[in-house]
Design a protein around this motif. Structure first.
Motif, PDB file in Angstrom:
ATOM      1  N   GLY A   1     -13.607  24.463 -10.324  1.00 58.97           N
ATOM      2  CA  GLY A   1     -13.574  25.032 -10.243  1.00 58.97           C
ATOM      3  C   GLY A   1     -13.955  26.045  -9.199  1.00 58.97           C
ATOM      4  O   GLY A   1     -15.070  25.735  -8.093  1.00 58.97           O
ATOM      5  N   ASN A   2     -13.328  27.414  -8.781  1.00 62.46           N
ATOM      6  CA  ASN A   2     -13.538  27.770  -7.753  1.00 62.46           C
ATOM      7  C   ASN A   2     -14.513  29.345  -7.632  1.00 62.46           C
ATOM      8  O   ASN A   2     -14.441  30.314  -7.043  1.00 62.46           O
ATOM      9  CB  ASN A   2     -11.865  28.731  -7.124  1.00 62.46           C
ATOM     10  CG  ASN A   2     -11.609  29.370  -7.878  1.00 62.46           C
ATOM     11  OD1 ASN A   2     -12.311  29.863  -9.010  1.00 62.46           O
ATOM     12  ND2 ASN A   2     -10.647  30.060  -7.948  1.00 62.46           N
ATOM     13  N   GLY A   3     -15.186  28.975  -8.807  1.00 61.51           N
ATOM     14  CA  GLY A   3     -16.282  29.494  -8.903  1.00 61.51           C
ATOM     15  C   GLY A   3     -17.569  29.132  -8.358  1.00 61.51           C
ATOM     16  O   GLY A   3     -18.972  29.522  -8.382  1.00 61.51           O
TER      17      GLY A   3
ATOM     18  N   VAL B   1      -8.298  25.109  -3.787  1.00 60.26           N
ATOM     19  CA  VAL B   1      -8.760  24.982  -2.740  1.00 60.26           C
ATOM     20  C   VAL B   1     -10.078  26.412  -1.721  1.00 60.26           C
ATOM     21  O   VAL B   1      -9.583  27.470  -2.631  1.00 60.26           O
ATOM     22  CB  VAL B   1      -8.459  24.228  -1.498  1.00 60.26           C
ATOM     23  CG1 VAL B   1      -7.250  22.711  -2.072  1.00 60.26           C
ATOM     24  CG2 VAL B   1      -7.441  25.470  -1.060  1.00 60.26           C
ATOM     25  N   GLN B   2     -10.796  26.261  -1.530  1.00 60.97           N
ATOM     26  CA  GLN B   2     -12.138  26.933  -1.685  1.00 60.97           C
ATOM     27  C   GLN B   2     -11.752  26.974  -0.004  1.00 60.97           C
ATOM     28  O   GLN B   2     -11.642  25.843   0.816  1.00 60.97           O
ATOM     29  CB  GLN B   2     -13.432  26.746  -2.152  1.00 60.97           C
ATOM     30  CG  GLN B   2     -13.801  27.565  -3.031  1.00 60.97           C
ATOM     31  CD  GLN B   2     -15.135  28.396  -3.915  1.00 60.97           C
ATOM     32  OE1 GLN B   2     -15.862  26.485  -3.232  1.00 60.97           O
ATOM     33  NE2 GLN B   2     -15.389  28.877  -4.009  1.00 60.97           N
ATOM     34  N   PRO B   3     -12.201  28.095   0.871  1.00 68.97           N
ATOM     35  CA  PRO B   3     -11.775  27.814   2.326  1.00 68.97           C
ATOM     36  C   PRO B   3     -13.638  27.561   1.754  1.00 68.97           C
ATOM     37  O   PRO B   3     -14.558  28.126   1.244  1.00 68.97           O
ATOM     38  CB  PRO B   3     -11.878  29.272   2.707  1.00 68.97           C
ATOM     39  CG  PRO B   3     -12.645  29.291   1.238  1.00 68.97           C
ATOM     40  CD  PRO B   3     -12.214  29.516   0.537  1.00 68.97           C
ATOM     41  N   THR B   4     -14.041  27.183   3.213  1.00 66.64           N
ATOM     42  CA  THR B   4     -15.996  26.519   4.033  1.00 66.64           C
ATOM     43  C   THR B   4     -16.441  27.575   3.915  1.00 66.64           C
ATOM     44  O   THR B   4     -16.417  28.221   4.533  1.00 66.64           O
ATOM     45  CB  THR B   4     -16.246  25.591   4.888  1.00 66.64           C
ATOM     46  OG1 THR B   4     -15.041  26.034   6.254  1.00 66.64           O
ATOM     47  CG2 THR B   4     -14.925  24.082   4.521  1.00 66.64           C
ATOM     48  N   ARG B   5     -17.653  27.080   3.414  1.00 65.00           N
ATOM     49  CA  ARG B   5     -19.049  29.057   4.370  1.00 65.00           C
ATOM     50  C   ARG B   5     -19.594  28.129   4.919  1.00 65.00           C
ATOM     51  O   ARG B   5     -20.050  29.239   5.519  1.00 65.00           O
ATOM     52  CB  ARG B   5     -19.116  29.233   2.809  1.00 65.00           C
ATOM     53  CG  ARG B   5     -18.687  29.779   1.773  1.00 65.00           C
ATOM     54  CD  ARG B   5     -19.348  29.907   0.722  1.00 65.00           C
ATOM     55  NE  ARG B   5     -18.849  30.708  -0.518  1.00 65.00           N
ATOM     56  CZ  ARG B   5     -18.274  29.959  -1.524  1.00 65.00           C
ATOM     57  NH1 ARG B   5     -18.152  28.254  -1.508  1.00 65.00           N
ATOM     58  NH2 ARG B   5     -17.615  30.651  -2.361  1.00 65.00           N
ATOM     59  N   ILE B   6     -19.435  26.627   5.548  1.00 66.37           N
ATOM     60  CA  ILE B   6     -20.060  27.035   6.428  1.00 66.37           C
ATOM     61  C   ILE B   6     -19.701  26.552   7.624  1.00 66.37           C
ATOM     62  O   ILE B   6     -18.821  25.942   7.958  1.00 66.37           O
ATOM     63  CB  ILE B   6     -21.488  25.261   6.267  1.00 66.37           C
ATOM     64  CG1 ILE B   6     -21.954  25.439   4.841  1.00 66.37           C
ATOM     65  CG2 ILE B   6     -22.102  25.350   7.649  1.00 66.37           C
ATOM     66  CD1 ILE B   6     -22.773  26.332   4.605  1.00 66.37           C
TER      67      ILE B   6
HETATM   68  C1  LIG Z   1     -20.441  33.469  -4.426  1.00 71.14           C
HETATM   69  O1  LIG Z   1     -21.017  35.066  -4.467  1.00 71.14           O
HETATM   70  C2  LIG Z   1     -21.358  35.905  -3.783  1.00 71.14           C
HETATM   71  C3  LIG Z   1     -22.609  36.093  -4.205  1.00 71.14           C
HETATM   72  O2  LIG Z   1     -23.309  36.252  -4.830  1.00 71.14           O
HETATM   73  C4  LIG Z   1     -20.351  36.985  -4.778  1.00 71.14           C
HETATM   74  O3  LIG Z   1     -19.852  38.195  -3.715  1.00 71.14           O
HETATM   75  C5  LIG Z   1     -18.817  35.433  -4.965  1.00 71.14           C
HETATM   76  O4  LIG Z   1     -17.565  36.929  -5.382  1.00 71.14           O
HETATM   77  C6  LIG Z   1     -18.986  34.590  -5.153  1.00 71.14           C
HETATM   78  N1  LIG Z   1     -17.872  34.079  -5.188  1.00 71.14           N
HETATM   79  C7  LIG Z   1     -17.074  33.357  -5.946  1.00 71.14           C
HETATM   80  C8  LIG Z   1     -15.835  32.813  -5.532  1.00 71.14           C
HETATM   81  O5  LIG Z   1     -17.281  33.262  -7.248  1.00 71.14           O
END
Ligand SMILES: *[C@@H]1O[C@H](CO)[C@@H](O)[C@H](O)[C@H]1NC(C)=O
Ligand SMILES: *[C@@H]1O[C@H](CO)[C@@H](O)[C@H](O)[C@H]1NC(C)=O
Ligand SMILES: CC(=O)N[C@H]1CO[C@H](CO)[C@@H](O)[C@@H]1O
Length: 442
Positions: free
Chosen positions: A52-54, A334-339
């Motif tokens: 999941g994209n969470g 997909v998720q964008p990379t954060r690094i």
């Molecule tokens: C990731 O966590 C940040 C800070 O807690 C929040 O603002 C953001 O919405 C979250 N992103 C996802 C994809 O859940």
């Protein structure tokens, strides 16, 4: 794996007692994050994440992935769990590294990379398993290991992480026939020879829960492997086993397969016997392979699948309790990379993070004065770790040499910052941006 021969080998065809669900999940993102082991920080090494994209930099115990995620890269929509493992690199003769690409596992459709996930029940159907509780998480394996784990060689734990060396690619071929971890094609360390049709990593999690904790300080001690002597011919995939009294609750046996396409490197194998394959934590032995799990199913869905889906092959079509999505939708999640660093799609001068190759046999050690982007350590980091939002971007990396050819093939890179290779895709694929640094023909 070739189920027919597996089931025959463990004598289950006649009894029909086996049950599992098995489904593909595409790559969600590959980057240096591990919210379980190093929450809020950049992880010491690269992982491929699916689900999941969470998925996020921190994932608190109170979170509910089933609600936070809006899509999943897995076949079943209800599954918003996250799963991640180390990735594999190829070390070229001149010391540079390329990520080993992946290809779809047998009978999984066309996921873009990722893994095949299994939730397996005990062979005794009377013995109900319990779905994982909300917020549950665990890890299997230890990235610092560089020699075979010191456990009884006939115990389930000894079979937890293995590698299949595929001689040929057919589903019913001999080298796909034996159960994971069993038979002559599997090793506990990375194959020391060329595997003409690729390599499959097999990774099992412990399946016995203490019944109380959804996590533990080391992320493993709330779980235990089941007990019993493993039949060397059938491994642990359909083993009954018994749970220890300290961890009495039998959960689904979680299992990942990752299919690595080493074929592009088959002509580049070193002649001096050195190991060109290396896991992202600088591990050329494979003993340090590891995986992480964050449960994120909608409540009751996994339980319902476990109680009702008893297919021989675990095929998604036979589990009506769950809703499927097309491969294209999985691949779109997909998720964008954060690094801000590149970990794939280009030739890298070194492994991302500070991961020099450590051969063991002693446990690997963290590099104390690592200058890599905001790294962390197991132990005290020498320099304070800046929070993720203040990470200083790396200076732009040298553009990679252009790749010859007018159009990129499926799954190939076709764009991204610093990319000077082909930007067109062969029909019918289109160039889709995964993140700022990486676009791919999908
Ligand atoms: C990731 O966590 C940040 C800070 O807690 C929040 O603002 C953001 O919405 C979250 N992103 C996802 C994809 O859940
Ligand atoms: C190292 O070898 C790889 C594979 O042959 C090649 O693509 C790359 O350009 C080489 N890099 C350097 C710096 O020589
Ligand atoms: C059965 C169920 O609740 N399925 C949900 C799975 O996720 C999708 C969205 O991805 C929802 O629309 C479904 O309702």
């Amino acid at each position: 794996m070739n189920w027919k021969s597996l089931l025959t080998s463990v004598g289950l065809v006649a009894t029909g007692a086996q049950a599992l669900i098995r489904f593909p999940c595409a790559q969600l993102v590959t980057e240096r994050l591990d919210p379980l082991v190093t929450p809020g920080q950049v992880s010491p090494h690269v992982h491929q994440v699916i689900g999941g994209n969470g998925f996020n930099i921190t994932m608190p115990l109170t979170g509910d992935l089933a609600k936070e995620a809006t899509c999943t890269s897995c076949k079943f929509k209800e599954n918003r769990s996250n799963y991640w493992t180390a990735i594999l690199y190829w070390k070229h003769k001149n010391g540079t590294f390329t990520r080993v690409p992946q290809f779809p596992n047998h009978l999984t459709g066309s996921p873009n990379g990722g893994m095949t996930v299994y939730y397996i029940q005990p062979t005794n159907r009377q013995r109900k398993v319990r779905e994982f509780p909300k917020g549950f998480r665990m890890i299997t394996g230890n990235p610092m290991l560089r020699q075979r784990k010191a456990v009884d060689a006939t115990s389930p734990e000894a079979y937890a992480s293995t590698f299949r060396c595929w001689e040929t690619s057919g589903f019913t071929d001999a080298s796909n026939g034996s159960p994971p971890g069993a038979g002559r094609y599997d090793t506990v360390d990375l194959p020391k020879k060329r595997c003409p049709a690729g390599i499959r990593a097999n990774l099992f999690f412990p399946a016995c829960w203490d019944g109380k904790n959804i996590d533990s300080p080391d992320h493993t001690s709330h779980m235990a492997f089941f007990q019993g002597r493993v039949d060397a011919g059938s491994g642990i995939i359909l083993m009954e086993g018994t749970c220890p009294t300290t961890h009495p609750v039998r959960m689904p046996l979680l299992f990942f397969e990752t299919a690595w396409d080493t074929r592009p490197f088959n002509n580049e194998y070193p002649t001096d016997g050195s190991q060109p394959l290396v896991l992202s934590q600088g591990d050329p032995t494979g003993f340090g392979h590891h995986g992480d799990y964050m449960f994120g199913w909608e409540e009751g869905k996994l339980q319902s699948a476990m109680d009702n889906c008893f297919d021989l092959l675990g095929l998604p079509d036979s589990c009506r309790q769950l809703a499927q999505q097309p491969d294209a939708d999985m691949n779109k999640c997909v998720q964008p990379t954060r690094i801000n660093e590149r970990v794939e799609g280009v030739i890298l001068p070194e492994l991302p993070g500070c991961n020099p190759i450590q051969n063991g046999p002693g446990q690997a050690t963290m590099i104390r004065d690592c200058k890599a982007l905001s790294t962390t350590g197991f132990g005290n980091p020498v320099t304070p770790v800046p929070p993720i939002s203040t990470v200083v971007p790396l200076p732009p990396t040298q553009p990679s040499p252009p790749v010859a050819g007018p159009a990129q093939t499926r799954f190939g890179q076709c764009g991204g910052q610093g990319w000077s290779g082909p930007t067109q895709c062969v029909a019918p694929y289109a160039c889709q941006a995964t993140n700022q640094w990486y676009s791919q023909c999908l």
